[in-house]
Design an enzyme around this catalytic site. Sequence first.
Site, PDB file in Angstrom:
ATOM      1  N   THR A  96       0.778  -1.271  -0.001  1.00  0.00           N
ATOM      2  CA  THR A  96       0.138  -0.009  -0.031  1.00  0.00           C
ATOM      3  C   THR A  96       0.902   1.180  -0.117  1.00  0.00           C
ATOM      4  O   THR A  96       1.482   1.325   0.759  1.00  0.00           O
ATOM      5  CB  THR A  96      -0.827  -0.001   1.103  1.00  0.00           C
ATOM      6  OG1 THR A  96      -1.596  -1.197   1.191  1.00  0.00           O
ATOM      7  CG2 THR A  96      -1.684   1.150   1.174  1.00  0.00           C
ATOM      8  N   LYS A 171      -7.722   1.523  -2.916  1.00  0.00           N
ATOM      9  CA  LYS A 171      -7.641   1.075  -1.827  1.00  0.00           C
ATOM     10  C   LYS A 171      -7.541   2.347  -0.452  1.00  0.00           C
ATOM     11  O   LYS A 171      -8.155   2.254   0.381  1.00  0.00           O
ATOM     12  CB  LYS A 171      -6.015   0.644  -1.557  1.00  0.00           C
ATOM     13  CG  LYS A 171      -5.324   0.412  -0.128  1.00  0.00           C
ATOM     14  CD  LYS A 171      -5.720  -0.778   0.653  1.00  0.00           C
ATOM     15  CE  LYS A 171      -5.079  -1.193   1.861  1.00  0.00           C
ATOM     16  NZ  LYS A 171      -5.419  -2.108   2.526  1.00  0.00           N
ATOM     17  N   LYS A 246      -1.492   5.141   8.524  1.00  0.00           N
ATOM     18  CA  LYS A 246      -0.792   5.284   7.393  1.00  0.00           C
ATOM     19  C   LYS A 246      -1.544   5.464   6.195  1.00  0.00           C
ATOM     20  O   LYS A 246      -1.587   6.528   5.252  1.00  0.00           O
ATOM     21  CB  LYS A 246       0.090   4.293   7.186  1.00  0.00           C
ATOM     22  CG  LYS A 246       0.958   4.027   6.004  1.00  0.00           C
ATOM     23  CD  LYS A 246       1.205   2.534   5.858  1.00  0.00           C
ATOM     24  CE  LYS A 246       1.791   2.369   4.157  1.00  0.00           C
ATOM     25  NZ  LYS A 246       2.099   1.171   3.694  1.00  0.00           N
TER      26      LYS A 246
HETATM   27  P1  NAD Z   1       5.660  -5.855   7.386  1.00  0.00           P
HETATM   28  O1  NAD Z   1       6.472  -4.934   7.778  1.00  0.00           O
HETATM   29  O2  NAD Z   1       5.215  -7.258   8.164  1.00  0.00           O
HETATM   30  O3  NAD Z   1       6.472  -6.404   6.284  1.00  0.00           O
HETATM   31  C1  NAD Z   1       7.324  -5.817   5.363  1.00  0.00           C
HETATM   32  C2  NAD Z   1       8.406  -6.861   5.054  1.00  0.00           C
HETATM   33  O4  NAD Z   1       9.222  -5.956   4.026  1.00  0.00           O
HETATM   34  C3  NAD Z   1       9.479  -6.981   6.144  1.00  0.00           C
HETATM   35  O5  NAD Z   1       9.644  -8.468   6.245  1.00  0.00           O
HETATM   36  C4  NAD Z   1      10.880  -6.334   5.811  1.00  0.00           C
HETATM   37  O6  NAD Z   1      11.868  -6.777   6.156  1.00  0.00           O
HETATM   38  C5  NAD Z   1      10.704  -6.323   4.455  1.00  0.00           C
HETATM   39  N1  NAD Z   1      11.315  -5.187   3.622  1.00  0.00           N
HETATM   40  C6  NAD Z   1      11.693  -3.968   3.769  1.00  0.00           C
HETATM   41  N2  NAD Z   1      12.511  -3.358   3.178  1.00  0.00           N
HETATM   42  C7  NAD Z   1      12.919  -4.103   2.063  1.00  0.00           C
HETATM   43  C8  NAD Z   1      13.920  -4.108   1.147  1.00  0.00           C
HETATM   44  N3  NAD Z   1      14.346  -3.219   1.074  1.00  0.00           N
HETATM   45  N4  NAD Z   1      14.143  -5.578   0.522  1.00  0.00           N
HETATM   46  C9  NAD Z   1      13.540  -6.449   1.047  1.00  0.00           C
HETATM   47  N5  NAD Z   1      12.715  -6.590   2.050  1.00  0.00           N
HETATM   48  C10 NAD Z   1      12.304  -5.372   2.667  1.00  0.00           C
HETATM   49  O7  NAD Z   1       4.321  -5.096   6.560  1.00  0.00           O
HETATM   50  P2  NAD Z   1       3.234  -6.211   6.154  1.00  0.00           P
HETATM   51  O8  NAD Z   1       2.151  -5.983   7.427  1.00  0.00           O
HETATM   52  O9  NAD Z   1       3.530  -7.296   5.419  1.00  0.00           O
HETATM   53  O10 NAD Z   1       2.535  -4.773   5.139  1.00  0.00           O
HETATM   54  C11 NAD Z   1       3.153  -4.973   4.141  1.00  0.00           C
HETATM   55  C12 NAD Z   1       2.234  -3.958   3.032  1.00  0.00           C
HETATM   56  O11 NAD Z   1       0.863  -4.420   2.912  1.00  0.00           O
HETATM   57  C13 NAD Z   1       2.064  -2.593   3.696  1.00  0.00           C
HETATM   58  O12 NAD Z   1       2.088  -1.403   2.768  1.00  0.00           O
HETATM   59  C14 NAD Z   1       0.934  -2.497   4.466  1.00  0.00           C
HETATM   60  O13 NAD Z   1       0.410  -1.182   4.392  1.00  0.00           O
HETATM   61  C15 NAD Z   1       0.167  -3.348   3.451  1.00  0.00           C
HETATM   62  N6  NAD Z   1      -1.089  -4.001   4.089  1.00  0.00           N
HETATM   63  C16 NAD Z   1      -1.060  -4.528   5.425  1.00  0.00           C
HETATM   64  C17 NAD Z   1      -2.042  -5.271   5.902  1.00  0.00           C
HETATM   65  C18 NAD Z   1      -1.996  -5.879   7.293  1.00  0.00           C
HETATM   66  O14 NAD Z   1      -2.942  -6.079   7.973  1.00  0.00           O
HETATM   67  N7  NAD Z   1      -0.697  -6.209   7.728  1.00  0.00           N
HETATM   68  C19 NAD Z   1      -3.413  -5.231   5.274  1.00  0.00           C
HETATM   69  C20 NAD Z   1      -3.388  -4.749   3.970  1.00  0.00           C
HETATM   70  C21 NAD Z   1      -2.299  -4.083   3.540  1.00  0.00           C
END
Ligand code: NAD
Length: 296
Positions: A96, A171, A246
């Site tokens: 997102t 979204k 966010k």
């Molecule tokens: P998270 O922080 O659990 O996971 C993000 C991952 O990206 C981490 O494991 C991190 O190590 C990795 N990362 C960061 N920079 C990196 C790089 N340069 N190279 C490789 N890996 C890298 O976050 P999440 O909860 O999985 O969310 C991910 C996306 O999905 C976000 O944009 C969030 O807004 C969206 N989202 C989350 C939810 C939710 O309920 N968690 C729901 C809908 C959408």
Amino acid sequence: MAAIGFIGLGNMGGPMARNLVKAGHRLKVFDLSEKAVAGLVDAGAEKAATAADAARDVEIVVTMLPAGEHVRAVYLGTDGLLAAARKGTLFIDSSTIDVPTAREVIAAAGKAGHAMLDAPVSGGVGGAEAGTLTFMVGGADEAFARAKPILEKMGKNIFHAGAAGNGQVAKVCNNMILGISMIGVSEAFVLAERLGLDAQTLFDISSTASGQCWSMTSYCPVPGPVPTSPANRDYKPGFTAGMMLKDLRLAQDAAKTAKAPTPLGAQAAQLYALMEASGHDSLDFSGVIKLIKGEI
Ligand code: NAD
């Protein structure tokens, strides 16, 4: 079965990638967290040495990263994904992120000879694990047609929202409705309590009357009426207030650029920002009712 690179194996990306492995795809995975990578390797994926390495010699690359800055850093530049992939690779970014970054990176992918879609999701960690996410997809028809069978392994509802960036637009608009409606429902339950009307009675009436909405009937912010809602487990997330903030900030940035008035969206962002300021942003976003009650 396709060879797929998957970058970003966090709360969402981890289970999404696992579902692709389960469906029989060959996955090359990368994350900055060794532990996250190890989890996927145990599930049958191959470890890539870098993000760029995960994008080499595959047909499709999926990314699930925290925010726009991470997407730019991973995709662009001489050691980015776009430079590393063979021409014609299909990129699907499910993070997102802000609309301008999504459109800029998709344009850069096109210039580099690739196809790319923005495909943010809703449905949370539970939906990612169950493979029932909703995907909101922006980008060209042909790219969408290529992506659909892969997205169907991770989600249940796959919507093509139109041109590049429109997935992100859908979204932030959806989550702005959600953030605002949760505050409205919370205010009503607090008011009812103060006036001597119990929560279950208000729920029974409003859930079948014109006040009905998802924040009430699927995710009720008071304990009792909806046993699965986070209110029944002390507002353990779910979807945190920090994540809602966010998304509301992304909506506000987009509204400024588009000169669209969003007074309630702005107010909602401020209320979730108060939860952040008081250190309660890791509560579920329905915990905003505690702020309205004066409990946090
Ligand atoms: P998270 O922080 O659990 O996971 C993000 C991952 O990206 C981490 O494991 C991190 O190590 C990795 N990362 C960061 N920079 C990196 C790089 N340069 N190279 C490789 N890996 C890298 O976050 P999440 O909860 O999985 O969310 C991910 C996306 O999905 C976000 O944009 C969030 O807004 C969206 N989202 C989350 C939810 C939710 O309920 N968690 C729901 C809908 C959408």
